[in-house]
Design a protein around this motif. Structure first.
Motif, PDB file in Angstrom:
ATOM      1  N   PHE A 112      -0.688  -3.337 -10.735  1.00  0.00           N
ATOM      2  CA  PHE A 112      -1.701  -3.676  -9.554  1.00  0.00           C
ATOM      3  C   PHE A 112      -0.884  -3.549  -8.204  1.00  0.00           C
ATOM      4  O   PHE A 112      -1.716  -2.951  -7.383  1.00  0.00           O
ATOM      5  CB  PHE A 112      -2.130  -5.017  -9.862  1.00  0.00           C
ATOM      6  N   SER A 113       0.075  -4.181  -7.810  1.00  0.00           N
ATOM      7  CA  SER A 113       0.907  -3.938  -6.590  1.00  0.00           C
ATOM      8  C   SER A 113       1.162  -2.735  -6.351  1.00  0.00           C
ATOM      9  O   SER A 113       0.827  -2.183  -5.220  1.00  0.00           O
ATOM     10  CB  SER A 113       2.067  -4.998  -6.640  1.00  0.00           C
ATOM     11  N   ARG A 114       1.418  -1.918  -7.334  1.00  0.00           N
ATOM     12  CA  ARG A 114       1.885  -0.519  -7.081  1.00  0.00           C
ATOM     13  C   ARG A 114       0.458   0.331  -6.610  1.00  0.00           C
ATOM     14  O   ARG A 114       0.668   1.321  -5.787  1.00  0.00           O
ATOM     15  CB  ARG A 114       2.555   0.009  -8.265  1.00  0.00           C
ATOM     16  N   ILE A 115      -0.454   0.000  -7.464  1.00  0.00           N
ATOM     17  CA  ILE A 115      -1.837   0.856  -6.905  1.00  0.00           C
ATOM     18  C   ILE A 115      -1.997   0.479  -5.674  1.00  0.00           C
ATOM     19  O   ILE A 115      -2.438   1.397  -4.863  1.00  0.00           O
ATOM     20  CB  ILE A 115      -2.861   0.263  -8.160  1.00  0.00           C
ATOM     21  N   ILE A 116      -1.962  -0.941  -5.131  1.00  0.00           N
ATOM     22  CA  ILE A 116      -2.397  -1.230  -3.957  1.00  0.00           C
ATOM     23  C   ILE A 116      -1.493  -0.438  -3.033  1.00  0.00           C
ATOM     24  O   ILE A 116      -1.836   0.077  -1.857  1.00  0.00           O
ATOM     25  CB  ILE A 116      -2.277  -2.641  -3.640  1.00  0.00           C
ATOM     26  N   ASN A 117      -0.390  -0.569  -3.319  1.00  0.00           N
ATOM     27  CA  ASN A 117       0.851   0.231  -2.261  1.00  0.00           C
ATOM     28  C   ASN A 117       0.350   1.734  -2.083  1.00  0.00           C
ATOM     29  O   ASN A 117       0.535   2.305  -1.162  1.00  0.00           O
ATOM     30  CB  ASN A 117       2.096   0.380  -3.333  1.00  0.00           C
ATOM     31  N   THR A 118       0.010   2.407  -3.248  1.00  0.00           N
ATOM     32  CA  THR A 118      -0.583   3.666  -3.235  1.00  0.00           C
ATOM     33  C   THR A 118      -1.869   3.733  -2.094  1.00  0.00           C
ATOM     34  O   THR A 118      -1.835   4.606  -1.269  1.00  0.00           O
ATOM     35  CB  THR A 118      -1.125   4.411  -4.465  1.00  0.00           C
ATOM     36  N   ILE A 119      -2.682   2.859  -2.331  1.00  0.00           N
ATOM     37  CA  ILE A 119      -3.954   2.846  -1.414  1.00  0.00           C
ATOM     38  C   ILE A 119      -3.382   2.538   0.140  1.00  0.00           C
ATOM     39  O   ILE A 119      -3.931   3.357   0.917  1.00  0.00           O
ATOM     40  CB  ILE A 119      -4.912   1.583  -1.867  1.00  0.00           C
ATOM     41  N   VAL A 120      -2.488   1.917   0.286  1.00  0.00           N
ATOM     42  CA  VAL A 120      -1.871   1.441   1.304  1.00  0.00           C
ATOM     43  C   VAL A 120      -1.497   2.793   2.206  1.00  0.00           C
ATOM     44  O   VAL A 120      -1.846   2.914   3.595  1.00  0.00           O
ATOM     45  CB  VAL A 120      -0.868   0.442   1.415  1.00  0.00           C
ATOM     46  N   LYS A 121      -0.892   3.638   1.562  1.00  0.00           N
ATOM     47  CA  LYS A 121      -0.245   5.007   2.180  1.00  0.00           C
ATOM     48  C   LYS A 121      -1.657   5.870   2.407  1.00  0.00           C
ATOM     49  O   LYS A 121      -1.671   6.744   3.452  1.00  0.00           O
ATOM     50  CB  LYS A 121       0.383   5.451   1.235  1.00  0.00           C
ATOM     51  N   LEU A 122      -2.858   5.590   1.979  1.00  0.00           N
ATOM     52  CA  LEU A 122      -3.792   6.585   1.979  1.00  0.00           C
ATOM     53  C   LEU A 122      -4.925   6.032   3.111  1.00  0.00           C
ATOM     54  O   LEU A 122      -5.801   6.858   3.832  1.00  0.00           O
ATOM     55  CB  LEU A 122      -4.497   6.812   0.717  1.00  0.00           C
TER      56      LEU A 122
ATOM     57  N   TRP B  61      -1.726  -5.998  -0.034  1.00  0.00           N
ATOM     58  CA  TRP B  61      -0.152  -5.520  -0.402  1.00  0.00           C
ATOM     59  C   TRP B  61       0.990  -6.440  -0.005  1.00  0.00           C
ATOM     60  O   TRP B  61       1.794  -6.825  -0.800  1.00  0.00           O
ATOM     61  CB  TRP B  61       0.006  -4.060   0.193  1.00  0.00           C
ATOM     62  N   ARG B  62       0.775  -7.025   1.112  1.00  0.00           N
ATOM     63  CA  ARG B  62       1.519  -8.058   1.682  1.00  0.00           C
ATOM     64  C   ARG B  62       1.613  -9.256   0.932  1.00  0.00           C
ATOM     65  O   ARG B  62       2.574  -9.795   0.696  1.00  0.00           O
ATOM     66  CB  ARG B  62       1.631  -8.324   3.217  1.00  0.00           C
ATOM     67  N   ALA B  63       0.354  -9.752   0.751  1.00  0.00           N
ATOM     68  CA  ALA B  63       0.240 -10.747  -0.252  1.00  0.00           C
ATOM     69  C   ALA B  63       0.849 -10.796  -1.557  1.00  0.00           C
ATOM     70  O   ALA B  63       1.492 -11.679  -2.374  1.00  0.00           O
ATOM     71  CB  ALA B  63      -1.346 -11.160  -0.179  1.00  0.00           C
TER      72      ALA B  63
END
Lengths: 364, 284
Positions: free
Chosen positions: B16-26, B89-91
């Motif tokens: 889930f965190s990795r998905i959020i990381n992807t979203i953060v970049k977009l 993502w930070r959380a």
């Protein structure tokens, strides 16, 4: 020390070599005292009847440049000699390396007054002692750019750390992170209940990484908001003090420290099976405490009427523009008091600052 | 309107965190849409987003051990929240060794997603870190702005090359130009081209394969009649492409793009448990 200031103060004393730094807004001060036993040879020089032991300051970057690459230093340097040559106006750093190579660095220095923040750990109402690792693990939850953090004491002896949100920031846009540590994670806890202080994270992180590397427990001495917080590390041959100004809190000064208005959210209950729910339910129903310390919007004013700017002649008061948020803005933080320690009879800069709080800290 | 969810499995949390990381970049801010079964991360194609839009969909059951939500009304059992993905993502970033992560929608002084992380500690009780992420609740009348984008009438559909390779090519090209041309045909060939006053660089990929879209009502233009060698192209902002590729830490099960000649490029990245669509409009 380089995380705090741009100049390194060297002060040889009878009880060891003291290295100090202060930041430009005078809200952070650190001192490392290396006992004579730390060195293979320690000669502080001799203080005559008219002269003090010599002290000076050098540019931090120049000094650090000599020790640039620690791994290669460890491999090649046999010993390091530090020599003060007052008449030649040079601080000599000599590295004796393998294969007969000697590297000599001559750093220019400036004479200076004694740099000493005025603080007294004995006068602090609260004290916490924790392994450095615990605090490092706590601090990791906050973003690296976070400027200020609030340390608070809750019920049940719990300690909280929370990011401080400035008044100017919109509360509905800023993420708030809060961490609770149980009392038994600390080596010792002796705190006034319901107390809290807000200080800058940047300088603290610097000390924390040193403490972690040296594997030393860290002691935090603090008192009311506005009074400096003092972090200390103790070792047989090393004594470290880091003194940071804390955010003053006019609103809470009118309340007695034990009232709930100053405390944080109710501490989470002890058994954690499924009761993050009740904890969070409790959080939802507690009123008004969750925004942290009441944010003052008052001009900087110190209760003691003395000037808070030291009249140290050699200091340049440069504002750090655009610096990483580590130096709290003048308007919020009180400057630490710097006593100008003058030996009687010595002609010196025309400082007439009255020292209100004597330096009664154990440091020589 | 209530929402409460919990993750205990570390692998799920990590994913889930990795998905959020992807979203953060977009996206700097995006919409989180919650339904009973799914979560969606949506970025609509407003001008503020540079015209790019995103639709990311995942089944909550693949990640959460507990998931309860009550929407705004019985007939509209959904919640739309606007938030800053970086906060989430930070959380989650420092929660990777957590015993449990609970997420809850609260409204104390302002609506927040409260992420409570229970961490192991040496003491008798766990360490608790809470992160209050401010969110904006999107009123129902605006939900239409965030509907799933329809599949465009594309000219060419092609599988992407290995993303890691594509990413390193695009990253180098990014140093030379702000725009990149993607062109591809129905014979599995794709070219990435940049052209400036000083230099032009083209990277050729072949044997990529073309997805076999079944023609529905014969309206897919990629069906009969199109010359297999003929290239469809679009010139797009290279930074958007680079951000999309940089966010992919794990190779997707399927990665393809649909090109509408000189109009838009539609990327589809499918993993086992999450699908991501990203639309980058062509620069005129």
């Amino acid at each position: 020390l380089s995380r705090i200031g741009d100049e390194l103060y060297l002060e040889p004393t009878e009880s060891g070599l003291s290295l100090r730094a202060v930041n430009s807004s005078r809200s952070a001060f650190a001192a490392f005292l290396f006992a004579p036993l730390f060195f293979q040879l320690y000669e502080p020089g001799s203080a005559g009847p008219d002269t003090e032991l010599f002290r000076c300051k050098v540019h931090m970057k120049s000094f650090l440049g000599v020790f640039r690459s620690l791994p290669s230093l460890e491999k090649s340097v046999g010993k390091c000699l530090i020599l003060l040559k007052p008449r030649a106006s040079r601080l000599v750093l000599q590295l004796h390396c393998k294969h007969g190579v000697t590297k000599t660095h001559n750093l220019a220095f400036q004479e200076c007054e004694r740099l000493q923040a005025v603080f007294d750990t004995q006068r602090c109402a609260s004290r916490l002692c924790a392994p450095a690792r615990l605090l490092a693990e706590a601090v990791v939850h906050f973003p690296p750019t976070l400027a200020e953090v609030t340390l608070g004491t809750g019920t049940g002896g719990r300690i909280s750390l929370r990011n401080y949100v400035e008044d100017e920031a919109e509360p509905s846009k800023t993420m708030v992170t809060e961490l609770w540590l149980a009392e038994d994670e600390f080596q010792s806890v002796a705190v006034a209940p319901g107390s809290h202080i807000t200080f800058c994270l940047k300088e603290f992180r610097g000390l924390l990484s040193f403490a972690e590397a040296a594997n030393l427990p860290l002691t935090i001495h603090f008192d009311e908001p506005g009074r400096p917080v003092i972090f200390t590390l103790d070792d047989t041959v090393l004594e470290v003090h880091l003194v940071l100004a804390t955010l003053s809190d006019l609103d809470s000064s009118s309340q007695c420290p034990s009232t709930n208005g100053v405390s944080h959210l109710p501490a989470p209950p002890d058994d954690f099976g499924d009761d993050l729910e009740s904890y969070m339910a409790a959080m939802e129903t507690s009123e008004g405490c969750s925004e942290g310390p009441p944010s003052p919007t008052f001009p900087l004013r110190t209760p003691q009427p003395a000037k808070s700017k030291p009249q140290q002649q050699q200091q340049e008061e440069e504002e750090e523009e655009g610096a990483v948020p580590g130096t709290p803005p003048h308007k919020k933080f009180r400057s630490l008091f710097f006593g100008s320690v003058m030996t009687p009879g010595r002609p010196g800069p025309a400082t007439t600052q009255e020292v209100l709080a004597e330096d009664s800290d154990g440091e020589s | 309107m209530r929402f409460r969810a919990k993750i205990v499995d570390l692998a799920c949390l990590n994913h889930f965190s990795r998905i959020i990381n992807t979203i953060v970049k977009l996206a700097k801010t995006c919409i989180l849409r919650l339904t009973v079964c799914k979560l969606y991360f949506i970025l609509s194609d407003k001008v503020a987003n540079g015209g790019a839009s995103m639709w990311c969909e995942l089944s909550q059951g693949n990640f959460f051990d507990e998931f309860q939500m009550e929407g705004v009304a019985a007939e509209h059992n959904e919640i739309y929240l606007e938030f800053v993905p970086e906060n989430l993502w930070r959380a989650l970033k420092t929660a990777q060794s957590a015993k449990a992560v609970k997420i809850k929608l609260t409204n104390k002084h302002c609506p927040c997603l409260r992420v409570a992380v229970e961490l192991p500690s040496l003491s008798s009780s766990s360490r608790i870190v809470t992160h209050d992420i401010p969110v904006g609740v999107i009123p129902r009348r605006m939900w239409n702005d965030f509907r799933e984008p329809s599949m465009p009438d594309f000219d060419v559909s092609i599988y992407l090359p290995v993303l890691k390779t594509m990413k390193s090519v695009v990253e180098r090209m990014k140093n030379l130009s702000n725009f990149i041309v993607i062109e591809a045909n129905l014979s599995g060939e794709m070219n990435l081209k940049i052209e400036t006053d000083l230099v032009s660089v083209t990277t050729h990929f072949k044997d990529l394969g073309n997805p076999p879209w079944a023609s529905e009502d014969g309206c897919q233009s990629s069906g009969q009649g199109r010359d297999l060698e003929s290239m469809a192209e679009a010139c797009i902002d290279i930074k958007k492409l680079q951000q999309l590729l940089a966010g992919q830490q794990v190779n997707p099960t399927k990665a393809l793009c649909n090109i509408v000649h000189k109009r838009i490029v539609h990327f589809i990245l499918l993993h086992e448990e999450v699908s991501l669509q990203y639309f980058i409009p062509a620069i005129a």
